[in-house]
Design a protein around this motif. Structure first.
Motif, PDB file in Angstrom:
ATOM      1  N   GLY A 176       0.799  -1.213   0.000  1.00  0.00           N
ATOM      2  CA  GLY A 176       0.000   0.000   0.000  1.00  0.00           C
ATOM      3  C   GLY A 176       0.834   1.266   0.000  1.00  0.00           C
ATOM      4  N   TYR A 177       0.170   2.340   0.309  1.00  0.00           N
ATOM      5  CA  TYR A 177       0.733   3.686   0.182  1.00  0.00           C
ATOM      6  C   TYR A 177       1.486   4.014   1.472  1.00  0.00           C
ATOM      7  N   ASP A 178       2.785   3.818   1.433  1.00  0.00           N
ATOM      8  CA  ASP A 178       3.657   3.874   2.606  1.00  0.00           C
ATOM      9  C   ASP A 178       4.146   5.307   2.805  1.00  0.00           C
ATOM     10  N   GLN A 179       3.784   5.899   3.903  1.00  0.00           N
ATOM     11  CA  GLN A 179       4.035   7.335   4.116  1.00  0.00           C
ATOM     12  C   GLN A 179       4.416   7.542   5.570  1.00  0.00           C
ATOM     13  N   ARG A 180       5.704   7.572   5.816  1.00  0.00           N
ATOM     14  CA  ARG A 180       6.134   7.703   7.205  1.00  0.00           C
ATOM     15  C   ARG A 180       7.133   8.834   7.390  1.00  0.00           C
ATOM     16  N   VAL A 181       7.104   9.423   8.548  1.00  0.00           N
ATOM     17  CA  VAL A 181       8.135  10.390   8.903  1.00  0.00           C
ATOM     18  C   VAL A 181       8.458  10.192  10.376  1.00  0.00           C
ATOM     19  N   GLU A 182       9.723  10.317  10.660  1.00  0.00           N
ATOM     20  CA  GLU A 182      10.189  10.105  12.031  1.00  0.00           C
ATOM     21  C   GLU A 182      11.181  11.210  12.328  1.00  0.00           C
ATOM     22  N   VAL A 183      11.028  11.846  13.471  1.00  0.00           N
ATOM     23  CA  VAL A 183      11.887  12.969  13.831  1.00  0.00           C
ATOM     24  C   VAL A 183      12.596  12.632  15.129  1.00  0.00           C
ATOM     25  N   HIS A 184      13.905  12.597  15.055  1.00  0.00           N
ATOM     26  CA  HIS A 184      14.726  12.291  16.223  1.00  0.00           C
ATOM     27  C   HIS A 184      15.328  13.583  16.754  1.00  0.00           C
ATOM     28  N   GLY A 185      15.200  13.811  18.041  1.00  0.00           N
ATOM     29  CA  GLY A 185      15.723  15.034  18.617  1.00  0.00           C
ATOM     30  C   GLY A 185      16.486  14.793  19.894  1.00  0.00           C
ATOM     31  N   SER A 186      16.907  15.882  20.509  1.00  0.00           N
ATOM     32  CA  SER A 186      17.765  15.776  21.691  1.00  0.00           C
ATOM     33  C   SER A 186      17.047  15.171  22.885  1.00  0.00           C
TER      34      SER A 186
ATOM     35  N   GLN B  85      -1.264   4.627   7.709  1.00  0.00           N
ATOM     36  CA  GLN B  85      -2.715   4.632   7.811  1.00  0.00           C
ATOM     37  C   GLN B  85      -3.325   3.545   6.924  1.00  0.00           C
ATOM     38  N   ARG B  86      -4.355   2.912   7.456  1.00  0.00           N
ATOM     39  CA  ARG B  86      -5.080   1.882   6.675  1.00  0.00           C
ATOM     40  C   ARG B  86      -6.572   2.168   6.779  1.00  0.00           C
ATOM     41  N   PRO B  87      -7.327   1.715   5.762  1.00  0.00           N
ATOM     42  CA  PRO B  87      -8.773   2.011   5.774  1.00  0.00           C
ATOM     43  C   PRO B  87      -9.489   1.375   6.955  1.00  0.00           C
ATOM     44  N   VAL B  88      -9.122   0.133   7.295  1.00  0.00           N
ATOM     45  CA  VAL B  88      -9.729  -0.486   8.478  1.00  0.00           C
ATOM     46  C   VAL B  88      -8.649  -1.060   9.375  1.00  0.00           C
TER      47      VAL B  88
ATOM     48  N   PHE C  33      -4.126   4.491  -2.241  1.00  0.00           N
ATOM     49  CA  PHE C  33      -4.256   5.637  -3.128  1.00  0.00           C
ATOM     50  C   PHE C  33      -4.061   6.905  -2.300  1.00  0.00           C
ATOM     51  N   PHE C  34      -3.367   7.892  -2.856  1.00  0.00           N
ATOM     52  CA  PHE C  34      -3.095   9.091  -2.071  1.00  0.00           C
ATOM     53  C   PHE C  34      -4.373   9.860  -1.740  1.00  0.00           C
ATOM     54  N   MET C  35      -5.399   9.716  -2.583  1.00  0.00           N
ATOM     55  CA  MET C  35      -6.600  10.523  -2.333  1.00  0.00           C
ATOM     56  C   MET C  35      -7.399  10.022  -1.136  1.00  0.00           C
ATOM     57  N   THR C  36      -7.412   8.699  -0.916  1.00  0.00           N
ATOM     58  CA  THR C  36      -8.083   8.224   0.295  1.00  0.00           C
ATOM     59  C   THR C  36      -7.190   8.428   1.512  1.00  0.00           C
ATOM     60  N   ARG C  37      -5.873   8.326   1.316  1.00  0.00           N
ATOM     61  CA  ARG C  37      -4.957   8.550   2.437  1.00  0.00           C
ATOM     62  C   ARG C  37      -5.032   9.995   2.917  1.00  0.00           C
TER      63      ARG C  37
ATOM     64  N   GLU D 157      -8.534  14.026   4.435  1.00  0.00           N
ATOM     65  CA  GLU D 157      -8.655  15.079   5.436  1.00  0.00           C
ATOM     66  C   GLU D 157      -7.646  16.201   5.189  1.00  0.00           C
ATOM     67  N   ALA D 158      -6.473  15.834   4.686  1.00  0.00           N
ATOM     68  CA  ALA D 158      -5.451  16.847   4.403  1.00  0.00           C
ATOM     69  C   ALA D 158      -5.935  17.843   3.346  1.00  0.00           C
ATOM     70  N   TYR D 159      -6.593  17.339   2.298  1.00  0.00           N
ATOM     71  CA  TYR D 159      -7.083  18.234   1.250  1.00  0.00           C
ATOM     72  C   TYR D 159      -8.124  19.206   1.796  1.00  0.00           C
ATOM     73  N   ALA D 160      -8.989  18.724   2.670  1.00  0.00           N
ATOM     74  CA  ALA D 160     -10.006  19.607   3.251  1.00  0.00           C
ATOM     75  C   ALA D 160      -9.366  20.683   4.125  1.00  0.00           C
ATOM     76  N   ARG D 161      -8.382  20.277   4.911  1.00  0.00           N
ATOM     77  CA  ARG D 161      -7.714  21.247   5.785  1.00  0.00           C
ATOM     78  C   ARG D 161      -6.869  22.247   4.997  1.00  0.00           C
ATOM     79  N   GLU D 162      -6.308  21.772   3.878  1.00  0.00           N
ATOM     80  CA  GLU D 162      -5.485  22.637   3.040  1.00  0.00           C
ATOM     81  C   GLU D 162      -6.322  23.799   2.499  1.00  0.00           C
TER      82      GLU D 162
END
Lengths: 345, 345, 345, 345
Positions: free
Chosen positions: D234-244, D253-256, D274-278, D281-286
């Motif tokens: 599926g549509y793999d979308q991750r971000v990880e932030v490492h800090g001090s 995210q998955r549909p169910v 698909f990016f549009m289902t993923r 909410e982002a498009y609405a907030r944008e």
């Protein structure tokens, strides 16, 4: 101080305890007794112990403590003999399948002042202990509802079930003990329902393979237990504690923690498939605690009374299924003197 | 075809259904009725509907279906009136708090041949539906034990509890319906225990705030339900189905799925704190299903009978707590004609 | 057959290997050497071994194999001596910090036909092994991109860093080895960037504490490595392998697996805080594998060549940071004969 | 105030924005332009808008803002025209594929004082926003290393790739923007490697399908990006932030969210495909954020400059792959005036 041990019974669970003793720096396995000479020899060789008779261990000056891993119907007699012989005693659960026999045995233990610890190994599992610690630290506030799920990978043979006293006495008994451990209050009533969904042979033997239990305490706390003799995904062992400020739960354990992702989804491996690999660390910690009790000459926990109460809860559950009603534990035990059994970890 | 709707009741849940209707391409919100003129006007303006009286909606030629979101004690009367008026009816649960009144109402529905759907929204949640689908696809084999946990973020006011019929009728009722939905077999006996652990005022009002329930079916399947009126970590909604070949469970839902790691550990945010944000998608799918039933003129599901049975289970649970015994559902309902209510999703 | 071991070095890692040898039924710890008499005596007493000099172990007829846990700058000399003495050799990484010195040492190993295994313990961790097995079973198809994250709970002292050869040679070197292990193909180019974000003293000592590395193979496979000398949440050790048919990842490990839920969210405990508790099982399996190699007289893996290549990758990474460009591994190693190092697990 | 919108382009992404505008209470879709009359009509009918020409929208008094969803090669021209026409402009990324053309376009925007927002939708996803918020609240301390993984379910056609400017400009560009968003500091150097592992036709078209990128800032912060054109799960979308002080990551995210357990293990369903289902909410907030910028007449974010910098990073990455070296962003952009682009969320 080194605690010198005699091991009674060199079977499957005997080996587990021999290993725990052998790798504990404060203990020495000195003697092993078993009617099966090969089994006894194997353990004796591995840990540098002697093969002796039970009688020889009973009268030996060089033995401080015994671990009883013999068949259940010998437990109460052996406890009494070794209590009188002045040895500290670790006995696998149950003390006996009959509540009155257990009571009689515990009276001997009481009179002799012997140290007796009963083998509810789950209390010593690091994950269960971490839950208990979270409760004691107040992380969930006042405990209100405990949910326990235990499912075995597969049903034992009907032969075993006939000897074991049935599902409530051989399987749910661990959950009764954990319910008390987590609730921190004695259970007053037991309501249960049982079905045969896994194997008709179990039903033919007069037992159930799928049971649900509700417990309540005097102050109104609840526990629920769900058991099945079969779980295709492994050895399912969960407990969840809901309280006034939050909840705490243990996660199921698996031998390896990887996840494979493909078009079918994200898959983690099944759980442990055997209680001995699941509870390896618990067995080591259990013996370590017993050694601490022996060294400090303080009362052991879980005690004989803990064993008695868990058995009474099993009897009450069975009665509840048969009669379709909530059963008071006092119907089984009579009124018991307060033994102050909630000493924490 | 466009289904033209009248909305009865413009309160909190009325707004939810108005939105679901408004964003459904097969539906049009035509009229709204509410004694509070402002509430009715707000919805009417937003969705291009008219404000009308209930009587006007009843006799309107341009209304195909109504959604009943008025107070509980008006439900049965309104269902009867709109059944006779030839409208399709979606009614929020419960039909009534009295089993005999519900039965009488359903007789009218039956006689008129009206379409009646009762609002058990959880059946339409994508996650609950995926569990049901996994069962139907045989992924867990024969269903054996269903475990349901529902905990609300906080207790409602005592005023609400007095009107609602108590925890079994306003909260557990959803779990009774889900238990039936997942078990795929009618429940025969109910055993329950209840306590007041969250708020003494709830006890003073004659209700419980912490309840546990065990259900069993004729074939021996089990379900257990655990409810609390308070969960500090959010709106806790879980169901787990154990079967002969495996198990399936839904995960709790949270608004954002991030995890923060630091010296205190790994922390994910709390769950949704409100049923409306948790079940947004379920409400939309529920109305969509209702529209499909109206269009296809097929019997709606969950039906009035589903509503009746869930209420009877609540009554049985209450009786079980009071009497400390397993209560047969037939003690509440009498013997019912088979309504073949398990039509799947 | 029992493999009789001499242990060279009784420090922290020496104790770990002594324990692994002591609990392995196919091995016997026969002798320990260490200039610190107390350290040597402690291990000797615990496992029933003798304290001897290195020279005595070298010439002993009753020693089959040695485990070298002495300081890094003695490794190459000791390997050469014990190779000539006909002992099988397990040596902690690295063989040496200088590529040419390693090459010279490996020539001696080659000439003597000695068994040499280099201690990349992670290859023997059950979770890393399960990832490797999933790859070999074809669960992810052709491997394309490997992502490795390693973060230590805290930075070592600057003294250590000065001796260790810096972050690429003491920390990233494990990840270089795992990258090769998972890619199943030799790395051709290395690109790296390094920063000082954790501790300016590390920068003052000429090293980095935060590094990122990209690797590529001849066929175009990628690996990326992210390292930091500090992670507040514990010992972060992850690897993820993306392939043509799917992906596989290991989950981080923690001592206890519980989750506490409250108004702040759902919290699991931090990870292991030390590599020795994280990799307990890996160390036992590593020695067990070495014993198998000794018994079967088959070439050990990871081999001296594996150690050489990992060191060369570290040198290439350092060169890449300094020069701001992709560095070919052959710039460091020269052209090497194919050693067929990918023998799987 | 209601912002009245003209929509330029009624294709796939145009529909997404039409829906976001249509369900936003502060907005009204007034006009749609598209050379495909059917597409324009469909949207116009659904939202009660008019079909007009671009010229008509340009000169219309009743249009406050436009959303540009036309082909990429028209973006810069349209931005200039509507900036001069005094409309607020939301433009899908990229402004243009040529850095110099973008610069020229932004000069026009600057001169006219127009509001211009560029469509980096991920900044508005609730999960990405929660990560950003955790950073701003100091939960991870000073940001040090950002790790971004983006993998698409499947590769686009080669036709698309030829028009898109290649993987760095059409896919990685989102990650470049997120890297800047999370780092909170401008990127100074880019190092990248690229391979063709998924589809040889992509290589034949002169592009890569698997790329890895390392970024560094003036203060030494790192970001790494891993991209593949294909992920079976599926549509793999991750971000990880490492800090001090810790780390924060988003979960995929998955549909169910269910989990099935059986003898094969524990399986959760694949991710969104698909990016549009993923990113629903982002498009609405944008669009909601854009409306806020228009209403408050404050500078929009992400701005045209944000679009320019992300494009320059893509160009730098491509140059890095070709030349096998770290490329300074200033080699692409020249020295830019500080635009103070890190305004937070």
């Amino acid at each position: 101080m080194t605690v010198r041990f005699g091991l009674l019974g060199a079977g499957r669970i005997g080996k587990v305890h021999a290993k725990a003793i052998g790798s504990n720096p404060k203990a020495k396995l000195a003697a092993v007794a078993d009617p099966m000479a090969d089994a006894a020899n194997a353990i004796a060789t591995q840990y540098g112990a002697e093969v002796r008779t039970i009688e020889a261990i009973e009268s030996a000056a060089d033995i401080d403590a015994v671990v009883i891993c013999t068949p259940t119907d010998t437990h109460a007699d052996l406890i009494e003999r070794f209590a009188r012989a002045g040895k500290a005693i670790f006995c696998e659960k149950p003390v006996d399948l009959d509540v009155e026999r257990v009571k009689a045995c515990l009276r001997v233990v009481d009179e002799t002042g012997a140290t007796l610890m009963v083998g509810f190994n789950r209390r010593f599992d690091p994950h269960f202990q971490a839950v208990k610690q979270a409760i004691e630290e107040g992380q969930v506030g006042a405990v209100e509802m405990v949910t326990i799920t235990s499912r075995d990978p597969g049903a034992p043979g009907v032969d075993y079930i006939k000897r074991s006293g049935g599902i409530f006495r051989d399987m749910t008994i661990h959950d009764f003990d954990i319910a008390r451990f987590m609730l921190g209050e004695e259970i007053e009533t037991v309501t249960a329902q049982g079905s045969v969904l896994v194997d008709p042979a179990i039903g033919a033997a007069g037992d159930y393979d799928s049971v649900s239990v509700m417990l309540s305490t005097a102050s109104g706390k609840h526990a629920t237990i769900s058991n099945s003799r079969r779980a295709t995904y492994g050895y399912d062992q969960r407990v969840e504690v809901h309280g006034s400020k939050g909840a705490v739960a243990i996660e199921n354990q698996r031998p390896v923690s990887i996840e494979v992702a493909n078009a079918s989804g994200y898959t983690r491996p099944p759980l442990h498939d055997f209680f001995m690999t699941r509870y390896t660390e618990a067995y080591a910690r259990e013996i370590s605690s017993f050694i601490d009790f022996v060294e400090s000459k303080s009362p052991a926990s879980p005690s004989g009374t803990d064993g008695l109460i868990a058995l009474a809860l099993a009897d009450a559950a069975l009665k509840s299924v048969k009669e379709g009603r909530a059963v008071k534990v006092s119907e089984i035990t009579g009124v018991m003197a307060d033994k102050s059994v909630f000493q924490g970890r």
